[in-house]
Design a protein around this motif. Structure first.
Motif, short mmCIF file in Angstrom:
data_model
loop_
_atom_site.label_atom_id
_atom_site.label_comp_id
_atom_site.label_asym_id
_atom_site.label_seq_id
_atom_site.Cartn_x
_atom_site.Cartn_y
_atom_site.Cartn_z
N LEU A 258 2.98 -21.45 -38.43
CA LEU A 258 3.39 -21.04 -39.52
C LEU A 258 4.04 -19.36 -39.35
CD1 LEU A 258 0.50 -22.02 -42.03
CD2 LEU A 258 2.64 -23.11 -41.28
N ILE A 259 4.75 -18.90 -39.95
CA ILE A 259 5.37 -17.93 -40.08
C ILE A 259 4.94 -16.97 -41.64
CG2 ILE A 259 7.33 -16.07 -39.97
CD1 ILE A 259 6.70 -17.83 -37.39
N ALA A 260 4.11 -16.26 -41.60
CA ALA A 260 3.37 -15.79 -42.91
C ALA A 260 3.65 -14.37 -43.22
CB ALA A 260 2.04 -16.23 -43.06
N GLY A 261 3.29 -13.86 -44.26
CA GLY A 261 3.34 -12.18 -44.57
C GLY A 261 4.18 -12.27 -45.92
N THR B 266 6.06 -19.51 -44.67
CA THR B 266 5.35 -19.66 -45.99
C THR B 266 5.95 -18.92 -46.98
OG1 THR B 266 4.05 -17.77 -45.34
CG2 THR B 266 3.24 -19.78 -44.77
N PRO B 267 5.96 -19.49 -48.25
CA PRO B 267 6.46 -18.82 -49.44
C PRO B 267 5.70 -17.42 -49.89
CG PRO B 267 5.22 -20.87 -50.02
CD PRO B 267 5.08 -20.81 -48.50
N GLY B 268 6.27 -16.51 -49.93
CA GLY B 268 5.66 -15.20 -50.13
C GLY B 268 4.92 -14.79 -51.39
N GLN B 269 5.51 -15.68 -52.29
CA GLN B 269 4.93 -15.16 -53.66
C GLN B 269 3.68 -15.86 -54.14
OE1 GLN B 269 8.07 -16.36 -52.77
NE2 GLN B 269 9.54 -15.74 -54.41
N LEU C 276 0.77 -26.78 -46.19
CA LEU C 276 1.58 -26.32 -44.88
C LEU C 276 0.76 -26.16 -43.73
CD1 LEU C 276 4.24 -23.38 -46.15
CD2 LEU C 276 4.76 -25.54 -44.89
N SER C 277 -0.60 -25.46 -43.95
CA SER C 277 -1.46 -25.26 -42.77
C SER C 277 -1.53 -26.55 -42.28
CB SER C 277 -2.58 -24.30 -43.06
OG SER C 277 -2.39 -23.93 -44.21
N HIS C 278 -1.84 -27.46 -42.72
CA HIS C 278 -2.17 -28.89 -42.17
C HIS C 278 -1.65 -29.25 -40.94
CE1 HIS C 278 -4.46 -32.53 -42.98
NE2 HIS C 278 -3.63 -33.14 -42.21
N GLY C 279 -2.43 -29.29 -39.69
CA GLY C 279 -2.06 -29.51 -38.56
C GLY C 279 -1.31 -28.29 -37.60
N ALA C 280 -1.14 -27.20 -38.33
CA ALA C 280 -0.61 -26.05 -37.77
C ALA C 280 -1.79 -25.34 -36.63
CB ALA C 280 -0.43 -25.00 -38.67
N LEU C 281 -1.53 -24.91 -35.58
CA LEU C 281 -2.12 -24.48 -34.38
C LEU C 281 -2.38 -23.15 -34.47
CD1 LEU C 281 -1.51 -26.45 -30.96
CD2 LEU C 281 -3.34 -27.03 -32.97
N GLY C 282 -1.39 -22.52 -35.11
CA GLY C 282 -1.37 -21.08 -35.17
C GLY C 282 -0.27 -20.43 -36.21
N ALA C 283 -0.35 -18.96 -36.22
CA ALA C 283 0.41 -18.50 -37.24
C ALA C 283 0.78 -16.99 -36.74
CB ALA C 283 -0.38 -18.43 -38.54
N TYR D 102 -6.49 -15.31 -45.55
CA TYR D 102 -6.18 -16.55 -45.61
C TYR D 102 -6.38 -17.49 -44.05
CZ TYR D 102 -4.28 -21.37 -46.42
OH TYR D 102 -4.23 -22.76 -46.59
N PHE D 103 -5.86 -16.85 -43.24
CA PHE D 103 -5.91 -17.38 -41.75
C PHE D 103 -7.27 -16.98 -41.24
CE2 PHE D 103 -1.35 -17.06 -41.88
CZ PHE D 103 -0.94 -18.31 -42.25
N GLU D 104 -8.00 -15.95 -41.54
CA GLU D 104 -9.18 -15.70 -41.05
C GLU D 104 -10.36 -16.63 -41.80
OE1 GLU D 104 -10.08 -11.52 -42.03
OE2 GLU D 104 -9.44 -10.88 -39.81
N HIS D 105 -9.99 -16.96 -42.94
CA HIS D 105 -10.95 -17.91 -43.72
C HIS D 105 -10.77 -19.08 -43.14
CE1 HIS D 105 -13.23 -17.74 -47.31
NE2 HIS D 105 -12.84 -18.97 -47.60
N ARG D 106 -9.68 -19.60 -42.85
CA ARG D 106 -9.31 -20.97 -42.32
C ARG D 106 -9.55 -21.26 -40.99
NH1 ARG D 106 -6.17 -25.22 -45.34
NH2 ARG D 106 -6.20 -26.49 -43.46
N GLY D 107 -10.01 -20.17 -40.19
CA GLY D 107 -9.90 -20.16 -38.81
C GLY D 107 -8.86 -20.62 -37.98
N LEU D 108 -7.67 -20.29 -38.52
CA LEU D 108 -6.48 -20.43 -37.77
C LEU D 108 -6.11 -19.40 -37.14
CD1 LEU D 108 -4.22 -22.81 -37.64
CD2 LEU D 108 -2.82 -21.28 -39.18
N PRO D 109 -5.99 -19.60 -35.81
CA PRO D 109 -5.67 -18.28 -35.09
C PRO D 109 -4.34 -17.68 -35.24
CG PRO D 109 -6.01 -20.16 -33.55
CD PRO D 109 -6.00 -20.67 -34.97
#
Ligand SMILES: Nc1nc2c(ncn2[C@@H]2O[C@H](COP(=O)(O)OP(=O)(O)O)[C@@H](O)[C@H]2O)c(=O)[nH]1
Ligand SMILES: [Mg+2]
Length: 192
Positions: A8-11, A77-80, A90-97, A115-122
Motif C-alpha cells: 500500500l502507498i499511503a499518506g 490509498t485514498p487520501g481523504q 485495501l489492506s486485505h492481503g497487503a504485506l507492507g506499506a 492505522y498501520f501500527e494498529h493493524r500491525g502492518l509493517p
C-alpha cells in the motif's frame, strides 16, 4: 513463478501518492481521478497543496518488478477522510506499506501511521521532498511522527522512478528483516 506482493502507498491528501505510483509503475497506472469540484474543494483540505486540480477518489494501482522473481503490486490509498471505509478492504492481503510524508504538513500522515501500527502492518516512511518543504533531519521526522526506532525513514522524490524504486527496495529489505526475526525459516519473500 514470480512472487507477487501487495503493497500500500499511503499518506495524506496531496502528499504525492499518485505521483509516486505513476513514476515507478512499469504498467500504465490505473487512476481514478475526478476534477476537484467546488463542492469537494470545501470538503478536501487543499491548504498548502499547490497546483493540485484533481483528487483521487478510488485508488492508484501500479506494478513494479523489483528483481527477478519479485513483483510488487502497488495500491495507493485514498487520501481523504471520507474514504476511510476503503482502507480495511485495501489492506486485505497487503504485506507492507509506504507512508508518504510532506514536511510542510507532517501531521497529515499521522492517521496512516496510526492505522498501520494498529493493524500491525509493517510500514516505512517516505519523505517526499517538495521544493519548498522544510529540511528536517530523519531524526526530527521520526520524533515528529512518534515512530519506533526500528521503522526506516527514507527521503525521496515521488516524481523520480529511481527514487521511488529505492523507497520500495527499502520496504522490501525491512519486510525481510522483520520476517527473519519473527520466522527464522520463512524464505517466501526472499524467494530463494
Ligand atoms: N515539487 C514537487 N511536487 C510534487 C512532488 N510529488 C508530487 N508533487 C505534486 O504535488 C501534487 C500532489 O501530488 P499527488 O501525487 O496528486 O498527491 P496524492 O493526493 O497523494 O495522490 C501534484 O501536483 C504533484 O505534481 C515532489 O516530489 N515535488
Ligand atoms: Mg492521488
Amino acid at each position: 513463478m514470480p512472487l507477487a506482493v501487495k503493497i500500500l502507498i499511503a499518506g495524506g491528501f496531496g502528499v504525492g501518492k499518485t505521483t509516486f505510483v505513476g513514476a515507478v509503475s512499469e504498467i500504465r497506472p490505473l487512476q481514478t481521478e475526478e476534477l476537484l469540484t467546488e463542492r469537494s474543494v470545501g470538503v478536501d483540505d487543499t491548504s498548502g497543496v499547490d497546483r493540485k486540480t484533481t483528487t483521487t477518489v478510488a485508488m492508484d494501482f501500479g506494478r513494479i518488478t523489483i528483481r527477478d522473481g519479485l513483483i510488487l503490486y502497488l495500491f495507493g490509498t485514498p487520501g481523504q477522510d471520507r474514504f476511510w471505509f476503503m482502507w480495511d478492504e485495501l489492506s486485505h492481503g497487503a504485506l507492507g506499506a509506504v507512508v508518504l510524508a510532506d514536511t510542510r504538513r507532517l501531521a497529515d500522515s499521522f492517521p496512516a501511521v496510526d492505522y498501520f501500527e494498529h493493524r500491525g502492518l509493517p510500514f516505512i516512511i517516505g519523505v517526499n521532498r517538495f521544493d519548498d518543504g522544510y529540511d528536517y533531519t530523519v531524526e526530527e521526522i521520526r520524533d515528529a511522527l512518534d515512530l519506533s526506532p526500528h521503522i526506516p525513514v527514507v527521503l525521496c522524490d515521488a516524481r523520480s522512478r529511481e527514487s521511488a524504486k529505492q523507497v520500495l527496495t527499502s520496504l522490501v529489505r525491512f519486510l525481510l528483516s522483520s520476517r527473519d526475526v519473527e520466522h527464522p525459516d520463512a524464505s517466501a519473500v526472499a524467494g530463494s
